[in-house]
Motif scaffolding. Structure first.
Motif, PDB file in Angstrom:
ATOM      1  N   UNK A  61       0.787  -1.228   0.000  1.00 53.00           N
ATOM      2  CA  UNK A  61       0.000   0.000   0.000  1.00 53.00           C
ATOM      3  C   UNK A  61       0.814   1.271   0.000  1.00 53.00           C
ATOM      4  N   UNK A  62       2.139   1.165  -0.111  1.00 59.35           N
ATOM      5  CA  UNK A  62       3.022   2.342  -0.209  1.00 59.35           C
ATOM      6  C   UNK A  62       3.576   2.429  -1.622  1.00 59.35           C
ATOM      7  N   UNK A  63       3.514   3.618  -2.192  1.00 65.23           N
ATOM      8  CA  UNK A  63       4.048   3.837  -3.528  1.00 65.23           C
ATOM      9  C   UNK A  63       5.284   4.728  -3.439  1.00 65.23           C
ATOM     10  N   UNK A  64       6.389   4.260  -4.002  1.00 65.20           N
ATOM     11  CA  UNK A  64       7.596   5.070  -4.069  1.00 65.20           C
ATOM     12  C   UNK A  64       7.669   5.710  -5.450  1.00 65.20           C
ATOM     13  N   UNK A 130       1.787   6.848   1.167  1.00 73.18           N
ATOM     14  CA  UNK A 130       1.193   5.760   1.947  1.00 73.18           C
ATOM     15  C   UNK A 130      -0.322   5.922   1.894  1.00 73.18           C
ATOM     16  N   UNK A 131      -0.963   5.136   1.040  1.00 72.79           N
ATOM     17  CA  UNK A 131      -2.412   5.250   0.861  1.00 72.79           C
ATOM     18  C   UNK A 131      -3.153   4.799   2.110  1.00 72.79           C
ATOM     19  N   UNK A 132      -2.585   3.877   2.851  1.00 76.09           N
ATOM     20  CA  UNK A 132      -3.224   3.378   4.064  1.00 76.09           C
ATOM     21  C   UNK A 132      -3.262   4.431   5.156  1.00 76.09           C
ATOM     22  N   UNK A 133      -2.165   5.150   5.332  1.00 77.23           N
ATOM     23  CA  UNK A 133      -2.069   6.152   6.394  1.00 77.23           C
ATOM     24  C   UNK A 133      -2.501   7.548   5.945  1.00 77.23           C
ATOM     25  N   UNK A 134      -2.554   7.771   4.637  1.00 78.11           N
ATOM     26  CA  UNK A 134      -2.999   9.068   4.145  1.00 78.11           C
ATOM     27  C   UNK A 134      -1.953  10.152   4.243  1.00 78.11           C
ATOM     28  N   UNK A 135      -0.707   9.802   3.971  1.00 77.73           N
ATOM     29  CA  UNK A 135       0.337  10.830   3.982  1.00 77.73           C
ATOM     30  C   UNK A 135       1.311  10.631   2.824  1.00 77.73           C
ATOM     31  N   UNK A 136       1.991  11.710   2.497  1.00 81.10           N
ATOM     32  CA  UNK A 136       3.079  11.686   1.523  1.00 81.10           C
ATOM     33  C   UNK A 136       4.335  12.133   2.251  1.00 81.10           C
ATOM     34  N   UNK A 137       5.373  11.321   2.184  1.00 78.45           N
ATOM     35  CA  UNK A 137       6.631  11.604   2.857  1.00 78.45           C
ATOM     36  C   UNK A 137       7.684  11.895   1.797  1.00 78.45           C
ATOM     37  N   UNK A 138       8.294  13.071   1.884  1.00 77.12           N
ATOM     38  CA  UNK A 138       9.299  13.485   0.903  1.00 77.12           C
ATOM     39  C   UNK A 138      10.663  13.499   1.565  1.00 77.12           C
ATOM     40  N   UNK A 139      11.622  12.850   0.937  1.00 81.72           N
ATOM     41  CA  UNK A 139      13.002  12.840   1.441  1.00 81.72           C
ATOM     42  C   UNK A 139      13.704  14.087   0.925  1.00 81.72           C
ATOM     43  N   UNK A 140      13.480  15.199   1.630  1.00 87.95           N
ATOM     44  CA  UNK A 140      14.051  16.483   1.205  1.00 87.95           C
ATOM     45  C   UNK A 140      14.525  17.253   2.420  1.00 87.95           C
ATOM     46  N   UNK A 275      13.735  -3.183  -2.371  1.00 85.21           N
ATOM     47  CA  UNK A 275      12.477  -3.708  -1.827  1.00 85.21           C
ATOM     48  C   UNK A 275      12.566  -3.895  -0.318  1.00 85.21           C
ATOM     49  N   UNK A 276      13.679  -4.420   0.150  1.00 84.19           N
ATOM     50  CA  UNK A 276      13.857  -4.662   1.583  1.00 84.19           C
ATOM     51  C   UNK A 276      13.816  -3.363   2.364  1.00 84.19           C
ATOM     52  N   UNK A 277      14.591  -2.369   1.908  1.00 86.60           N
ATOM     53  CA  UNK A 277      14.646  -1.087   2.617  1.00 86.60           C
ATOM     54  C   UNK A 277      13.309  -0.364   2.549  1.00 86.60           C
ATOM     55  N   UNK A 278      12.681  -0.403   1.392  1.00 89.38           N
ATOM     56  CA  UNK A 278      11.393   0.265   1.203  1.00 89.38           C
ATOM     57  C   UNK A 278      10.344  -0.325   2.139  1.00 89.38           C
ATOM     58  N   UNK A 279      10.290  -1.656   2.203  1.00 92.42           N
ATOM     59  CA  UNK A 279       9.310  -2.321   3.072  1.00 92.42           C
ATOM     60  C   UNK A 279       9.533  -1.958   4.531  1.00 92.42           C
ATOM     61  N   UNK A 280      10.782  -2.028   4.982  1.00 89.24           N
ATOM     62  CA  UNK A 280      11.090  -1.716   6.377  1.00 89.24           C
ATOM     63  C   UNK A 280      10.766  -0.261   6.699  1.00 89.24           C
ATOM     64  N   UNK A 281      11.109   0.651   5.793  1.00 92.60           N
ATOM     65  CA  UNK A 281      10.799   2.066   6.030  1.00 92.60           C
ATOM     66  C   UNK A 281       9.310   2.288   6.153  1.00 92.60           C
ATOM     67  N   UNK A 282       8.557   1.689   5.247  1.00 89.01           N
ATOM     68  CA  UNK A 282       7.104   1.854   5.274  1.00 89.01           C
ATOM     69  C   UNK A 282       6.534   1.395   6.615  1.00 89.01           C
ATOM     70  N   UNK A 284       8.122   0.958   9.517  1.00 86.00           N
ATOM     71  CA  UNK A 284       8.610   1.755  10.643  1.00 86.00           C
ATOM     72  C   UNK A 284       7.933   3.120  10.699  1.00 86.00           C
ATOM     73  N   UNK A 285       7.746   3.738   9.552  1.00 83.87           N
ATOM     74  CA  UNK A 285       7.077   5.039   9.538  1.00 83.87           C
ATOM     75  C   UNK A 285       5.642   4.917  10.049  1.00 83.87           C
ATOM     76  N   UNK A 286       4.984   3.793   9.772  1.00 81.14           N
ATOM     77  CA  UNK A 286       3.611   3.594  10.247  1.00 81.14           C
ATOM     78  C   UNK A 286       3.548   3.481  11.762  1.00 81.14           C
ATOM     79  N   UNK A 287       4.651   3.131  12.391  1.00 86.16           N
ATOM     80  CA  UNK A 287       4.711   3.090  13.853  1.00 86.16           C
ATOM     81  C   UNK A 287       5.257   4.398  14.420  1.00 86.16           C
ATOM     82  N   UNK A 288       6.292   4.926  13.781  1.00 90.16           N
ATOM     83  CA  UNK A 288       6.996   6.095  14.305  1.00 90.16           C
ATOM     84  C   UNK A 288       6.181   7.384  14.180  1.00 90.16           C
ATOM     85  N   UNK A 289       5.602   7.624  13.019  1.00 89.32           N
ATOM     86  CA  UNK A 289       4.953   8.920  12.786  1.00 89.32           C
ATOM     87  C   UNK A 289       3.712   9.134  13.649  1.00 89.32           C
ATOM     88  N   UNK A 290       2.842   8.146  13.856  1.00 86.17           N
ATOM     89  CA  UNK A 290       1.736   8.383  14.787  1.00 86.17           C
ATOM     90  C   UNK A 290       2.227   8.742  16.194  1.00 86.17           C
TER      91      UNK A 290
END
Length: 301
Positions: A61-64, A130-140, A275-282, A284-290
């Motif tokens: 459910x996360x699009x890079x 992240x369509x599930x969480x409703x946010x866009x995260x930009x690495x900037x 794929x591994x890093x993307x999955x883990x980031x997705x 972790x962000x779903x736990x960390x950001x809330x």
């Protein structure tokens, strides 16, 4: 690839485009190199580089996505030197002074002549939807770069109802109170750097690095009227970062627990690593950001 910064945008409406549908949308503004007379070009590129031709990479459910920018580098010193040579030649051969308007025209002509020969600099900006969480995260690291990607996405889709994350309580107030009363936030711990700024004088700044943030000298600065505008923290022994007063995140690091998980995954190619890093980031962000948003009193309406 691990994100090193975060600019957080909240979707005001669901963005439920499938990977295939998003792919078709992004193709309409795929990256194209600058023409001979263009100074800059911005468009969508493949997140996996040469490993894939797809403009969208989706997992759980996360699009890079990735925006690529090309900028022509034409130093003003080079232009000035050539313009001065032309002015000197005119004044010597024609026996007259070159006026301001003519100087401007010479500069513009020189710029256009040199532009096709200019070197190019390419930069890539990644974002995670992240369509599930409703946010866009930009690495900037800067707001301008993040906004350039968001603007490109808005132009691509026709509309994009998003807004930067804003907290219900001022981040500087929360971070200042945190230093005054350490240890009050579950799963978060202070690290060793911060930046303090005087409420009445923005030029009055104290930067601390390698410092015990609970020390009396830090408290003295706070009692003297300074607020915390940057604060280094660690979350749940999994992520460390520097939180800024606009709730942007810098110096983002995924710590040993996550790196060990990544190392345990079966990785044979660069695409597997992505794929591994993307999955883990997705995940972790779903736990960390809330937890982060809750720390600052929730998102403002």
């Amino acid at each position: 690839m691990w994100f090193k910064n975060l600019r957080i945008y909240l979707l005001q409406q669901p963005l439920n485009l499938s990977q295939e549908a998003m792919e078709e949308e992004l193709k309409s503004k795929a990256f194209q190199s600058c023409s001979s007379q263009e100074l800059m070009s911005l468009g969508w590129d493949t997140p996996l580089g040469r490993q894939s031709e797809l403009l969208v990479h989706e997992i759980a459910g996360c699009q890079m996505i990735c925006a690529r920018q090309e900028e022509k580098l034409l130093p003003s010193t080079v232009i000035n030197e050539i313009v001065e040579e032309k002015i000197s030649e005119i004044e010597q051969t024609e026996g007259r002074k070159v006026g301001r308007k003519e100087r401007t025209e010479l500069r513009e002509d020189t710029f256009q002549q040199l532009l096709p020969q200019a070197f190019s600099r390419h930069t890539r900006q990644y974002a995670m939807i992240d369509k599930q969480q409703g946010w866009i995260l930009v690495d900037a690291s800067s707001a301008n770069r993040a906004e350039a990607l968001i603007t490109l996405l808005r132009d691509t889709l026709g509309s994009l109802p998003v807004k930067p994350l804003e907290s219900a309580t001022a981040p500087s107030f929360i971070m200042t109170e945190w230093l005054k009363h350490p240890g009050q936030h579950k799963n978060f711990s202070l690290l060793d750097s911060c930046e303090l700024q005087d409420r009445s004088e923005e030029a009055s700044v104290v930067r601390c690095k390698g410092q015990d943030l609970t020390a009396d000298e830090i408290l003295a600065h706070l009692e003297a009227g300074k607020d915390v505008v940057k604060l280094a923290v660690e979350w749940d022994e999994r992520i460390s970062c520097l939180i800024e007063s606009d709730l942007s995140i810098k110096r983002l690091r995924f710590l040993d627990l996550i790196q060990e998980q990544a190392a345990d995954n079966q990785i044979e190619t660069e695409a597997d690593a992505f794929d591994s890093h993307f999955t883990l980031m997705c995940l972790e962000f779903r736990r960390f950001l809330p937890s982060l948003i809750e720390l600052f009193g929730g998102a403002s309406e």
